[in-house]
Design a protein around this motif. Structure first.
Motif, PDB file in Angstrom:
ATOM      1  N   VAL A   4     -22.187  -7.426 -31.088  1.00  0.00           N
ATOM      2  CA  VAL A   4     -21.009  -7.802 -30.301  1.00  0.00           C
ATOM      3  C   VAL A   4     -21.282  -9.221 -29.807  1.00  0.00           C
ATOM      4  CG1 VAL A   4     -21.925  -6.819 -28.129  1.00  0.00           C
ATOM      5  CG2 VAL A   4     -19.449  -7.031 -28.431  1.00  0.00           C
ATOM      6  N   ASP A   5     -20.234 -10.050 -29.696  1.00  0.00           N
ATOM      7  CA  ASP A   5     -20.459 -11.423 -29.231  1.00  0.00           C
ATOM      8  C   ASP A   5     -20.382 -11.538 -27.721  1.00  0.00           C
ATOM      9  OD1 ASP A   5     -20.568 -13.097 -31.818  1.00  0.00           O
ATOM     10  OD2 ASP A   5     -18.870 -11.749 -32.119  1.00  0.00           O
ATOM     11  N   THR A   6     -19.351 -10.923 -27.144  1.00  0.00           N
ATOM     12  CA  THR A   6     -19.122 -11.084 -25.705  1.00  0.00           C
ATOM     13  C   THR A   6     -18.682  -9.759 -25.087  1.00  0.00           C
ATOM     14  OG1 THR A   6     -18.341 -13.318 -26.178  1.00  0.00           O
ATOM     15  CG2 THR A   6     -17.855 -12.471 -23.983  1.00  0.00           C
ATOM     16  N   VAL A   7     -19.265  -9.441 -23.955  1.00  0.00           N
ATOM     17  CA  VAL A   7     -18.828  -8.271 -23.192  1.00  0.00           C
ATOM     18  C   VAL A   7     -18.380  -8.787 -21.827  1.00  0.00           C
ATOM     19  CG1 VAL A   7     -19.537  -6.086 -22.140  1.00  0.00           C
ATOM     20  CG2 VAL A   7     -20.424  -6.726 -24.398  1.00  0.00           C
ATOM     21  N   SER A   8     -17.117  -8.551 -21.502  1.00  0.00           N
ATOM     22  CA  SER A   8     -16.546  -9.053 -20.246  1.00  0.00           C
ATOM     23  C   SER A   8     -16.117  -7.879 -19.387  1.00  0.00           C
ATOM     24  CB  SER A   8     -15.318  -9.915 -20.535  1.00  0.00           C
ATOM     25  OG  SER A   8     -15.692 -11.018 -21.322  1.00  0.00           O
ATOM     26  N   PHE A   9     -16.504  -7.905 -18.143  1.00  0.00           N
ATOM     27  CA  PHE A   9     -16.128  -6.807 -17.244  1.00  0.00           C
ATOM     28  C   PHE A   9     -14.937  -7.209 -16.387  1.00  0.00           C
ATOM     29  CE2 PHE A   9     -20.450  -5.912 -18.437  1.00  0.00           C
ATOM     30  CZ  PHE A   9     -20.368  -4.551 -18.706  1.00  0.00           C
ATOM     31  N   ASP A  69     -19.569 -11.679 -15.952  1.00  0.00           N
ATOM     32  CA  ASP A  69     -19.486 -10.904 -14.711  1.00  0.00           C
ATOM     33  C   ASP A  69     -18.042 -10.478 -14.448  1.00  0.00           C
ATOM     34  OD1 ASP A  69     -20.394  -9.614 -12.477  1.00  0.00           O
ATOM     35  OD2 ASP A  69     -21.368 -11.371 -11.608  1.00  0.00           O
ATOM     36  N   ILE A  70     -17.929  -9.479 -13.603  1.00  0.00           N
ATOM     37  CA  ILE A  70     -16.636  -8.847 -13.333  1.00  0.00           C
ATOM     38  C   ILE A  70     -15.633  -9.828 -12.698  1.00  0.00           C
ATOM     39  CG2 ILE A  70     -17.330  -7.928 -11.074  1.00  0.00           C
ATOM     40  CD1 ILE A  70     -16.046  -5.232 -12.054  1.00  0.00           C
ATOM     41  N   VAL A  71     -14.416  -9.795 -13.211  1.00  0.00           N
ATOM     42  CA  VAL A  71     -13.313 -10.596 -12.652  1.00  0.00           C
ATOM     43  C   VAL A  71     -12.089  -9.671 -12.548  1.00  0.00           C
ATOM     44  CG1 VAL A  71     -14.079 -12.825 -13.608  1.00  0.00           C
ATOM     45  CG2 VAL A  71     -12.514 -11.392 -14.949  1.00  0.00           C
ATOM     46  N   PRO A  72     -11.092 -10.045 -11.743  1.00  0.00           N
ATOM     47  CA  PRO A  72      -9.880  -9.216 -11.712  1.00  0.00           C
ATOM     48  C   PRO A  72      -9.238  -9.160 -13.099  1.00  0.00           C
ATOM     49  CG  PRO A  72      -9.900 -10.780  -9.884  1.00  0.00           C
ATOM     50  CD  PRO A  72     -11.020 -11.178 -10.796  1.00  0.00           C
ATOM     51  N   PHE A  73      -8.639  -8.024 -13.412  1.00  0.00           N
ATOM     52  CA  PHE A  73      -7.997  -7.814 -14.708  1.00  0.00           C
ATOM     53  C   PHE A  73      -7.029  -8.951 -15.052  1.00  0.00           C
ATOM     54  CE2 PHE A  73      -4.543  -5.763 -17.230  1.00  0.00           C
ATOM     55  CZ  PHE A  73      -5.290  -5.425 -18.338  1.00  0.00           C
ATOM     56  N   GLU A  74      -6.210  -9.329 -14.081  1.00  0.00           N
ATOM     57  CA  GLU A  74      -5.182 -10.364 -14.317  1.00  0.00           C
ATOM     58  C   GLU A  74      -5.830 -11.681 -14.752  1.00  0.00           C
ATOM     59  OE1 GLU A  74      -5.620  -8.581 -11.645  1.00  0.00           O
ATOM     60  OE2 GLU A  74      -3.846  -7.302 -11.525  1.00  0.00           O
ATOM     61  N   LYS A  75      -7.000 -11.946 -14.216  1.00  0.00           N
ATOM     62  CA  LYS A  75      -7.685 -13.199 -14.562  1.00  0.00           C
ATOM     63  C   LYS A  75      -8.223 -13.130 -15.995  1.00  0.00           C
ATOM     64  CE  LYS A  75     -11.174 -16.414 -12.958  1.00  0.00           C
ATOM     65  NZ  LYS A  75     -12.316 -16.633 -12.045  1.00  0.00           N
ATOM     66  N   LEU A  76      -8.844 -12.003 -16.331  1.00  0.00           N
ATOM     67  CA  LEU A  76      -9.451 -11.870 -17.666  1.00  0.00           C
ATOM     68  C   LEU A  76      -8.401 -11.994 -18.770  1.00  0.00           C
ATOM     69  CD1 LEU A  76     -12.032 -11.265 -19.328  1.00  0.00           C
ATOM     70  CD2 LEU A  76     -11.378  -8.861 -19.284  1.00  0.00           C
ATOM     71  N   GLY A  93       0.111 -11.019 -24.632  1.00  0.00           N
ATOM     72  CA  GLY A  93      -0.111 -10.985 -26.077  1.00  0.00           C
ATOM     73  C   GLY A  93      -1.050  -9.894 -26.576  1.00  0.00           C
ATOM     74  N   PHE A  94      -1.462  -8.992 -25.702  1.00  0.00           N
ATOM     75  CA  PHE A  94      -2.328  -7.885 -26.146  1.00  0.00           C
ATOM     76  C   PHE A  94      -1.455  -6.795 -26.773  1.00  0.00           C
ATOM     77  CE2 PHE A  94      -5.010 -10.087 -23.206  1.00  0.00           C
ATOM     78  CZ  PHE A  94      -6.298  -9.897 -23.684  1.00  0.00           C
ATOM     79  N   VAL A  95      -1.877  -6.299 -27.921  1.00  0.00           N
ATOM     80  CA  VAL A  95      -1.113  -5.293 -28.653  1.00  0.00           C
ATOM     81  C   VAL A  95      -1.680  -3.904 -28.328  1.00  0.00           C
ATOM     82  CG1 VAL A  95      -0.524  -4.461 -30.986  1.00  0.00           C
ATOM     83  CG2 VAL A  95      -0.634  -6.935 -30.506  1.00  0.00           C
ATOM     84  N   PRO A  96      -0.854  -2.954 -27.873  1.00  0.00           N
ATOM     85  CA  PRO A  96      -1.358  -1.609 -27.587  1.00  0.00           C
ATOM     86  C   PRO A  96      -1.779  -0.886 -28.861  1.00  0.00           C
ATOM     87  CG  PRO A  96       0.779  -1.974 -26.532  1.00  0.00           C
ATOM     88  CD  PRO A  96       0.581  -3.086 -27.522  1.00  0.00           C
ATOM     89  N   VAL A  97      -2.951  -0.326 -28.840  1.00  0.00           N
ATOM     90  CA  VAL A  97      -3.453   0.458 -29.978  1.00  0.00           C
ATOM     91  C   VAL A  97      -4.136   1.700 -29.460  1.00  0.00           C
ATOM     92  CG1 VAL A  97      -3.844  -1.412 -31.672  1.00  0.00           C
ATOM     93  CG2 VAL A  97      -5.642  -0.854 -30.002  1.00  0.00           C
ATOM     94  N   GLN A 121      -7.274 -15.524 -19.785  1.00  0.00           N
ATOM     95  CA  GLN A 121      -8.200 -16.489 -20.384  1.00  0.00           C
ATOM     96  C   GLN A 121      -7.810 -16.730 -21.839  1.00  0.00           C
ATOM     97  OE1 GLN A 121     -12.106 -14.859 -19.665  1.00  0.00           O
ATOM     98  NE2 GLN A 121     -11.997 -15.312 -17.475  1.00  0.00           N
ATOM     99  N   PRO A 122      -7.879 -17.993 -22.277  1.00  0.00           N
ATOM    100  CA  PRO A 122      -7.487 -18.264 -23.660  1.00  0.00           C
ATOM    101  C   PRO A 122      -8.405 -17.542 -24.646  1.00  0.00           C
ATOM    102  CG  PRO A 122      -8.397 -20.249 -22.618  1.00  0.00           C
ATOM    103  CD  PRO A 122      -8.336 -19.194 -21.562  1.00  0.00           C
ATOM    104  N   PHE A 123      -7.843 -17.001 -25.706  1.00  0.00           N
ATOM    105  CA  PHE A 123      -8.647 -16.367 -26.760  1.00  0.00           C
ATOM    106  C   PHE A 123      -7.969 -16.607 -28.096  1.00  0.00           C
ATOM    107  CE2 PHE A 123      -9.953 -12.982 -29.610  1.00  0.00           C
ATOM    108  CZ  PHE A 123     -11.329 -13.051 -29.472  1.00  0.00           C
ATOM    109  N   ASP A 124      -8.697 -17.200 -29.019  1.00  0.00           N
ATOM    110  CA  ASP A 124      -8.135 -17.556 -30.323  1.00  0.00           C
ATOM    111  C   ASP A 124      -8.397 -16.424 -31.313  1.00  0.00           C
ATOM    112  OD1 ASP A 124      -7.189 -18.810 -32.553  1.00  0.00           O
ATOM    113  OD2 ASP A 124      -8.980 -20.053 -32.829  1.00  0.00           O
ATOM    114  N   GLY A 125      -7.493 -15.446 -31.345  1.00  0.00           N
ATOM    115  CA  GLY A 125      -7.668 -14.325 -32.267  1.00  0.00           C
ATOM    116  C   GLY A 125      -6.735 -13.191 -31.894  1.00  0.00           C
TER     117      GLY A 125
END
Lengths: 234, 234
Positions: free
Chosen positions: B101-106, B143-150, B204-208, B153-157
């Motif tokens: 895994v590359d990144t684990v974000s809480f 480290d843990i951040v509020p859900f709304e903040k996470l 932009g998150f797709v429910p699965v 965050q920009p993510f290319d994918g």
């Protein structure tokens, strides 16, 4: 909703066992008339109504038997050698039960560090896992036998031996044909001996890799189990 | 062969940290001239020769830098809420590191039962896992951040939110397109709130779904991670 396990329950009025009675009556403080769910571990879920609150022999009435959603059209057996640290086997069993496995068979291998398992303890882990994930089917857990004996047992389906060797190009994911039964052997911490691999091949097991990563025994067993589910879901 | 971790090591003569020194000198009783392997957690493995056996500041010489085999052509980030029982998060991190895994974000979620993590402890778990599975790359743990903040965050994918709802027909396995970066959000023990799901969809998150089984948080996170690897291996 609370879910209890009653082995072989089919219908009518039944006793909960001591552990389930204690949990309902003492821990959850359920009252007569309270409703919960029962799994019989053999494919059925029920509505249950508490009829008597005895802390060791609580009585329930089961109604509305129905098939659980945890039925798949293939049979999956994982064969593995117990790990030195038995927590790791329990972890595998919990996780495999959550995602779904039919049979877990243990074997004694040339490089095994542990040659006995506590099958009662493992059954408890599996029961807790089916309750937690509301499953109707309890995996069958087969006590440890010599490797040679396990591989000679008849199995109607694809048979694989997951083994760490650079010569193996095929992965389980690309070798397994969906909708078919499968039996995957996972090696012990020191991996299979060459003789064991040869014996398994002779019995029709196909050598496969689980990917590039070097995995612990229990991770490999879980990864094999999940791979089969994913291929069947595509 | 023993494998040690030296953060940011590139070449030449270096100190092992206190823990690694202790392990080599006291536990394994290595001598000057003994050879082992070092991972720098950033993609490189080295041959290491012990030059000084100080139990707290052992000295090693690193030669033969080479890229590890644990490189994949996509970036995978898993976002999850910490479980009430922190062992379960540690278990996930160990297993995800083993398979890659590359990144684990809480994140902190409406239904989170735990709102803090011990990031130093989690880093130790990940370091132990890369050493155990001879990996050259250490996952990044955020480290843990509020859900709304996470979720902002920009993510290319591709971005997914794995969520338990009968209306969701698409699975992660059938929705994810291989060879692309992906970020999968996994809900807390009480699942996401409806507002959180709506916020994620807006970003932009797709429910699965992860399949039919009801999974614990840490099992779901591992299953998501393994699903991406399997799809990329087909």
């Amino acid at each position: 909703m609370h879910i209890a396990y009653i082995s072989n329950a089919y219908k009518g009025i039944l006793n909960l066992n001591e552990e389930e009675s204690m949990h309902c009556v003492k821990v959850l403080r359920m009252k007569v008339g309270d409703v919960f769910c029962v799994t019989n571990g053999q494919g059925l879920l029920f509505d249950a109504v508490l009829c008597e609150t005895h802390p060791k022999h609580a009585v329930v009435e089961l109604t509305n038997p129905r098939r659980g959603g945890d039925k798949w059209n293939f049979n999956m057996q994982i064969g593995l050698a117990p790990t030195k640290n038995s927590d790791r086997i329990e972890w595998f069993l919990e996780k495999a039960t959550e995602i779904g496995v039919d049979t877990v068979s243990f074997f004694e291998s040339f490089h095994s560090e542990r040659r006995a398992i506590n099958i009662n303890r493992l059954e408890k882990v599996a029961i807790a896992a089916i309750k937690q994930s509301i499953k109707s089917r309890l995996p069958q857990i087969n006590d440890i036998v010599p490797f040679e004996k396990l591989i000679k047992q008849p199995f109607d389906g694809q048979k694989f031996i997951a083994w760490i060797d650079e010569s193996i190009q095929n992965t389980l994911a690309t070798s397994y044909k969906k909708d078919s039964n499968c039996f995957v052997l996972i090696g012990p911490e020191g991996d299979f001996s060459k003789e064991e691999v040869q014996l398994a091949i002779k019995e029709g097991f196909v050598p496969v890799s689980l990917g590039k990563a070097r995995l612990r025994t229990e991770t490999a067993a879980f990864v094999a189990c999940h791979t089969i589910h994913i291929i069947n879901s595509l």
